[in-house]
Design an enzyme around this catalytic site. Structure first.
Site, PDB file in Angstrom:
ATOM      1  CG  HIS A  90      41.492  71.998  43.405  1.00 28.30           C
ATOM      2  ND1 HIS A  90      41.624  73.148  44.144  1.00 28.30           N
ATOM      3  CD2 HIS A  90      40.863  72.364  42.255  1.00 28.30           C
ATOM      4  CE1 HIS A  90      41.086  74.163  43.483  1.00 28.30           C
ATOM      5  NE2 HIS A  90      40.635  73.712  42.329  1.00 28.30           N
ATOM      6  CB  SER A 113      64.068  52.043  53.819  1.00 28.15           C
ATOM      7  OG  SER A 113      63.888  51.826  55.204  1.00 28.15           O
ATOM      8  CE  LYS A 138      59.554  53.783  51.924  1.00 24.13           C
ATOM      9  NZ  LYS A 138      60.034  55.001  51.276  1.00 24.13           N
ATOM     10  CD  GLU A 169      62.853  62.014  48.339  1.00 17.26           C
ATOM     11  OE1 GLU A 169      61.826  61.413  48.685  1.00 17.26           O
ATOM     12  OE2 GLU A 169      64.004  61.639  48.664  1.00 17.26           O
TER      13      GLU A 169
END
Length: 456
Positions: A180, A310, A316, A323
């Site tokens: 969970h 980014s 970043k 992805e």
């Protein structure tokens, strides 16, 4: 421009085009997506025409010199890196794929005439004993079988083996398990990775099972399944020749009717490709979560830095391969929905959504095969373990108290866990204060690595 003629009359086409009138009509009629049929489908279609010409010559249905001219033209076409220049018809065309079938017939007839000096007719010679209605379903099966055998299954095996090798590398690291998305009992890193490996193995097994259905071909069924206008020995002889050329054991359907009127084998394969996609999404999400941070996330691993993350935030770095793999998964699931709907479009003796089945099925196979290698090489193989993060979270994890249940009972263990949460202290310290168990015994009972082995 030059003028060409078919049964509907004359029209003009590019003087350099190898195709003829029916292809040009389809170009004019379907300016929809500006996406041509996939190259593996086109190559399978040309291969089918090659085998058909050889088979028809063996059966004395066309002259040997005519067959030789077609085969030579097909061989030349298949070696052309620009083969797709000659197959411009949109995916969204006639549902039988007749336009694509005639495209192949016309291109091969043109090339064969030029190279041989013989009169080669697209319908009477290249398409002899065939119909779009049995050729296009056969091309779907052949192209998908080749792509699965030569690309997808090896790619899945490569990914599985890469995961298993990485599991050996990380087997001495223990981490907090999560259910969970909440802290749970500890697991070893190799246990997490071997779970992925077995998922990939199971999905691959499903693809292999579905592949068997593609090996039965409806060729020889011609227009409606009765075999009209083809030699009765054509289907079996065709399958034998195709098998020799592809090293895949194809066979002619005993009853060709369902292979024209339905796309059940393609639907089954697509369902298995969806299962692969779901595995990839699971693995990708696990990698993304473990990599999250590096300060405010889990930060358990660090994925290979591949590109700036980014355009505005310097430094970043994002988990771009997981992805991309997750997006592949989403696309394959969408493709499967389309194929499922198309599979329902068998009206009486013919399915009338064949081109979109071919396009989506081959797209799913391609992108899954390609992203398998990327996941293996640029995510799984190259991630680094952040040991300090693992240890810090692991030893503060109050859920470790579960191991004390058989000794002190669930209720007392729950009290200890709540206090450990509230005080933000390691569970072993609270357990030492709240029970009469000696520290040495607690250290043994709460050893995270021992807790990954199961048992009492």
């Amino acid at each position: 421009m030059r003028k060409v003629k078919d049964s509907m009359g004359e029209l003009e086409i590019d003087e350099n085009a190898l195709y003829q009138a029916q292809t040009q009509r389809a170009i004019n009629n379907f300016p929809i997506s500006y996406q041509a049929m996939p190259e593996p489908f086109v190559r399978a279609l040309v291969l089918i025409k090659t085998v058909a010409a050889e088979t028809n010559a063996d059966l004395d249905c066309i002259k040997q010199e005519e067959a030789d001219a077609i085969v030579k033209a097909a061989t030349s076409l298949l070696s052309d890196v620009n083969i797709m220049d000659h197959f411009p018809i949109d995916i969204f065309q006639t549902g039988s794929g007749t336009s694509s079938n005639m495209n192949a017939n016309e291109v091969l007839a043109t090339l064969a005439e030029r190279e041989s000096g013989l009169e080669i007719n697209p319908n009477d010679h290249v398409n002899f004993g065939q119909s779009s209605n049995d050729v296009i379903p056969t091309a779907i099966h052949v192209s998908a079988a080749i792509e699965v055998s030569e690309k997808l299954l090896p790619a899945l095996e490569y990914l599985e083996n890469s995961i298993r090798r990485k599991s050996e590398e990380v087997q001495n690291y223990c981490k907090t398990g999560r259910t969970h998305l909440m802290d749970a009992m500890p697991v070893r890193m190799d246990q997490s990775l071997l779970s992925w490996a077995d998922q990939v193995k199971g999905a691959s097994r499903g693809v292999k099972d579905a592949l068997e259905g593609l090996k039965t071909l409806g060729i020889g069924g011609t227009a409606v399944g009765t075999g009209i206008n083809t030699h009765p020995e054509f289907p079996k002889s065709f399958a034998e020749t195709l098998s020799r050329k592809t090293k895949i054991e194809f066979n002619a359907a005993e009853n060709p009717f369902p292979y024209l009127s339905s796309q059940d084998a393609a639907v089954r394969l697509s369902g298995q490709l969806k299962a692969v996609a779901i595995v990839f999404i699971k693995v990708s999400n696990d990698l993304r979560w473990m990599n999250s941070g590096p300060l405010a996330g889990l930060g358990e691993i660090t994925l290979e830095a591949l590109q700036p993350g980014s355009s505005i935030m310097p430094g970043k770095v994002n988990p771009v391969i997981p992805e991309a793999a997750a997006m592949v998964g989403a696309q394959v699931i969408g493709n499967d929905t389309t194929i499922s709907l198309a599979g329902q479009s068998g009206n009486f003796e013919l399915n009338v959504m064949l081109p979109i089945v071919a396009s989506n099925l081959l797209n799913s196979i391609l992108i899954l095969a390609n992203v398998s290698h990327l996941l293996a090489d640029k995510a799984v193989t190259t991630f680094r373990i952040n040991k300090e993060k693992l240890v810090e979270a692991l030893h503060k994890n109050p859920i470790l108290v579960t191991a004390l249940n058989p000794v002190i009972g669930y209720s007392k263990a729950a009290e200890i866990a709540k206090r450990a949460y509230a005080d933000n202290r390691p569970i072993i310290e609270i357990a030492e204060e709240e029970t009469d168990l000696p520290l040495a015994e607690l250290e043994k009972l709460l050893n995270p690595f021992d807790l990954t082995k199961g048992g009492l």
